[in-house]
Design a protein around this motif. Structure first.
Motif, PDB file in Angstrom:
ATOM      1  N   TRP A 253       2.102 -56.581  34.904  1.00  0.00           N
ATOM      2  CA  TRP A 253       3.361 -57.031  34.319  1.00  0.00           C
ATOM      3  C   TRP A 253       3.067 -58.056  33.222  1.00  0.00           C
ATOM      4  N   ILE A 254       3.715 -57.909  32.062  1.00  0.00           N
ATOM      5  CA  ILE A 254       3.643 -58.898  30.982  1.00  0.00           C
ATOM      6  C   ILE A 254       5.083 -59.123  30.528  1.00  0.00           C
ATOM      7  N   ILE A 255       5.654 -60.265  30.888  1.00  0.00           N
ATOM      8  CA  ILE A 255       7.091 -60.483  30.707  1.00  0.00           C
ATOM      9  C   ILE A 255       7.335 -61.713  29.842  1.00  0.00           C
ATOM     10  N   GLY A 256       8.150 -61.544  28.803  1.00  0.00           N
ATOM     11  CA  GLY A 256       8.573 -62.663  27.956  1.00  0.00           C
ATOM     12  C   GLY A 256      10.078 -62.851  28.044  1.00  0.00           C
ATOM     13  N   GLU A 257      10.518 -63.925  28.698  1.00  0.00           N
ATOM     14  CA  GLU A 257      11.951 -64.216  28.825  1.00  0.00           C
ATOM     15  C   GLU A 257      12.348 -65.183  27.710  1.00  0.00           C
ATOM     16  N   MET A 258      12.852 -64.633  26.620  1.00  0.00           N
ATOM     17  CA  MET A 258      13.208 -65.408  25.435  1.00  0.00           C
ATOM     18  C   MET A 258      14.719 -65.456  25.223  1.00  0.00           C
ATOM     19  N   ASN A 259      15.470 -65.352  26.299  1.00  0.00           N
ATOM     20  CA  ASN A 259      16.930 -65.330  26.221  1.00  0.00           C
ATOM     21  C   ASN A 259      17.511 -66.677  25.804  1.00  0.00           C
ATOM     22  N   ASN A 260      18.775 -66.617  25.388  1.00  0.00           N
ATOM     23  CA  ASN A 260      19.512 -67.838  25.057  1.00  0.00           C
ATOM     24  C   ASN A 260      20.633 -68.124  26.052  1.00  0.00           C
TER      25      ASN A 260
ATOM     26  N   PRO B  58       0.803 -55.564  24.604  1.00  0.00           N
ATOM     27  CA  PRO B  58      -0.075 -54.463  24.208  1.00  0.00           C
ATOM     28  C   PRO B  58       0.230 -53.810  22.869  1.00  0.00           C
ATOM     29  N   ILE B  59       1.343 -54.147  22.213  1.00  0.00           N
ATOM     30  CA  ILE B  59       1.664 -53.585  20.901  1.00  0.00           C
ATOM     31  C   ILE B  59       1.658 -54.718  19.883  1.00  0.00           C
ATOM     32  N   PRO B  60       0.855 -54.617  18.815  1.00  0.00           N
ATOM     33  CA  PRO B  60       0.738 -55.710  17.845  1.00  0.00           C
ATOM     34  C   PRO B  60       2.084 -56.187  17.293  1.00  0.00           C
ATOM     35  N   ALA B  61       2.990 -55.246  16.983  1.00  0.00           N
ATOM     36  CA  ALA B  61       4.280 -55.641  16.405  1.00  0.00           C
ATOM     37  C   ALA B  61       5.081 -56.490  17.385  1.00  0.00           C
ATOM     38  N   LEU B  62       5.064 -56.119  18.658  1.00  0.00           N
ATOM     39  CA  LEU B  62       5.806 -56.907  19.636  1.00  0.00           C
ATOM     40  C   LEU B  62       5.088 -58.200  19.978  1.00  0.00           C
ATOM     41  N   LYS B  63       3.775 -58.203  19.900  1.00  0.00           N
ATOM     42  CA  LYS B  63       3.032 -59.455  20.083  1.00  0.00           C
ATOM     43  C   LYS B  63       3.445 -60.452  19.002  1.00  0.00           C
ATOM     44  N   GLU B  64       3.534 -59.967  17.768  1.00  0.00           N
ATOM     45  CA  GLU B  64       3.965 -60.831  16.669  1.00  0.00           C
ATOM     46  C   GLU B  64       5.418 -61.251  16.845  1.00  0.00           C
ATOM     47  N   GLN B  65       6.265 -60.302  17.316  1.00  0.00           N
ATOM     48  CA  GLN B  65       7.669 -60.624  17.551  1.00  0.00           C
ATOM     49  C   GLN B  65       7.810 -61.701  18.618  1.00  0.00           C
ATOM     50  N   LEU B  66       7.029 -61.596  19.695  1.00  0.00           N
ATOM     51  CA  LEU B  66       7.089 -62.594  20.758  1.00  0.00           C
ATOM     52  C   LEU B  66       6.631 -63.945  20.248  1.00  0.00           C
ATOM     53  N   ALA B  67       5.568 -63.979  19.449  1.00  0.00           N
ATOM     54  CA  ALA B  67       5.088 -65.237  18.877  1.00  0.00           C
ATOM     55  C   ALA B  67       6.151 -65.873  17.988  1.00  0.00           C
ATOM     56  N   GLN B  68       6.881 -65.034  17.218  1.00  0.00           N
ATOM     57  CA  GLN B  68       7.936 -65.558  16.363  1.00  0.00           C
ATOM     58  C   GLN B  68       9.103 -66.111  17.184  1.00  0.00           C
ATOM     59  N   LEU B  69       9.432 -65.419  18.268  1.00  0.00           N
ATOM     60  CA  LEU B  69      10.508 -65.891  19.136  1.00  0.00           C
ATOM     61  C   LEU B  69      10.143 -67.222  19.783  1.00  0.00           C
TER      62      LEU B  69
END
Length: 433
Positions: free
Chosen positions: A257-264, A416-427
């Motif tokens: 599991w790799i989970i990013g909870e970036m909710n508002n 595991p996907i570069p685009a989402l890794k970058e998206q998570l870092a931006q979030l």
């Protein structure tokens, strides 16, 4: 009926949407049975969280969205997340409907299925019916029952025996209209010695929405199979996110599991691995960031039944402003699970005097011949690290950001996907301000 009055979902609503979708009778009956149970069940009992005080009744109405045939027709906001790249294996849900599906011919020829769960219930009943609401039971509590009654859209993934899916399967979920249903269900079945990576991104941008996102993910890991499940949730303020993810892992199987909870908005996140088989394995990494007056209840759990089963859990949370978080790590080793090993770490970083974070590690062990351990901490930015960076000419603000980024990076790097890794870092950067 009484259930129509008591509950945010009614029989007429279920029957109307089932008719519109030409749903199979067995699935409609499952929904109606779950609705009856929901009227009798209590809300889940959460550690230090009173769920009945939250917005948990605004489920919205079913609305059929128009399907699209080409990538270029997708909503602009989703293409922005995808960074303009056309992924080979992609499913998109908008509000209550799956509007786009794409799977390579090579994977289709190997028997891989990646499609709308509601459509799969029609054409692959023999694969869907035995597993749907089998890992998460519809009579566990009121939230689970309401989900079973009212889920919409969703994803079905099936990987046949010995098939390895090399390219991640990606799903995008967008809620962009207020008062519409948004409760997807993910069902993944990985047969013996198969391998697959599934990634999803859940996003809302419905102006003025005051919605409940009640989602469930069920993962069935057969002997020797390996499933990686990665997810980013970025739901807007005013949206309550109730997300339950659970895997049933058989002999020598593995779930990551790799989970990013970036909710508002407010969040209940429960990620659980049931290690039924001997030699089964679970690795869970979760990060979350709370801002403003958010309330978060994040639970990561591993339940060991199998001998020589192994679990590792890492949760890292950062709290700002007046946000509060309850971070639970639960390792349960049942009688007979000899030589099981369960490790967990929960760390909470608080960035303001009014922010609160509780790290609650729990070891529940009913077997003697096991190994288990935990580490937990809740505190502010390390002053020595801050002083060291500032002594090198870095401003306090920048030094603080560097420390926080380093604190969260071990989990961000696992996406595991570069685009989402970058998206998570931006979030992460955006939420930290």
């Amino acid at each position: 009926m009484t259930t129509d009055i008591m509950l945010p979902i009614g029989r007429e609503q279920i029957q109307a949407s089932a008719s519109a979708k030409q749903e199979p009778e067995w699935l409609t009956q499952l929904r109606l049975d779950a609705l009856e149970k929901a009227g009798q069940l209590e809300l889940p009992q959460l550690e230090k969280t009173k769920l009945d005080r939250w917005n948990i009744d605004q489920y919205g109405q079913y609305k059929l969205e128009k399907a699209v045939q080409h990538y270029d027709e997708l909503p602009a906001s989703l293409k922005e997340v995808l960074q303009g790249k056309e992924y080979e294996n992609l499913l998109v849900q908008q509000n209550a409907s799956v509007i786009f599906e794409q799977l390579t011919e090579d994977l289709k020829s190997q028997g891989v299925i990646f499609m709308s769960l509601e459509e799969a219930a029609k054409v692959h009943e023999n694969l869907v019916k035995p597993h749907l609401m089998s890992v998460v039971q519809r009579d566990e509590n009121k939230v689970a029952a309401l989900h079973a009654a009212g889920f919409s859209g969703g994803v079905f993934v099936y990987v046949p025996k010995n098939v390895e899916v090399q390219i991640p399967l990606q799903a995008m979920f967008l809620h962009d209209q207020k008062d519409t249903q948004f409760s997807p269900h993910i069902l993944i079945v990985a047969e013996q010695h198969s391998r697959v990576t599934y990634v999803d991104y859940v996003h809302s941008e419905a102006e003025g929405a005051n919605t409940v996102h009640n989602s469930v993910a069920e993962v069935v890991v057969k002997p020797g199979a390996h499933v990686t499940f990665a997810s980013i949730h970025q739901l807007q303020e005013g949206t309550t996110d109730l997300s339950y993810r659970r895997a049933h892992v058989e002999n020598d199987g593995k779930i990551e599991w790799i989970i990013g909870e970036m909710n508002n908005g407010n969040v209940v996140s429960d990620t659980t691995s049931i290690l039924k088989g001997n030699g089964s394995n679970s690795d869970a990494k979760v990060i979350c960031i709370g801002t403003k007056a958010q309330k978060l209840n994040i639970t990561t759990r591993a339940v060991h039944f199998g001998k020589s089963s192994n679990s590792d859990m890492i949760t890292r949370a950062t709290m700002k402003d007046e946000a509060t978080a309850i971070i639970n790590g639960i390792t349960k080793i049942e009688k007979g699970a000899t030589h099981a090993n369960g490790e967990q770490t929960e760390r909470v970083l608080m960035l303001s005097p009014k922010a609160r974070g509780d790290a609650n590690p729990m070891l529940l062990i009913d077997e003697d011949e096991v190994t288990a351990g935990h580490a937990a901490s809740a505190g502010q930015v390390n002053k020595e690290q801050l002083h060291y960076l500032m002594s090198r000419g870095i401003s306090r603000e920048q030094a603080t950001k560097l420390i926080i980024t380093g604190f969260l990076e071990p989990i961000v790097a696992e996406m595991p996907i570069p685009a989402l890794k970058e998206q998570l870092a931006q979030l992460v950067e955006r939420k930290l301000g």
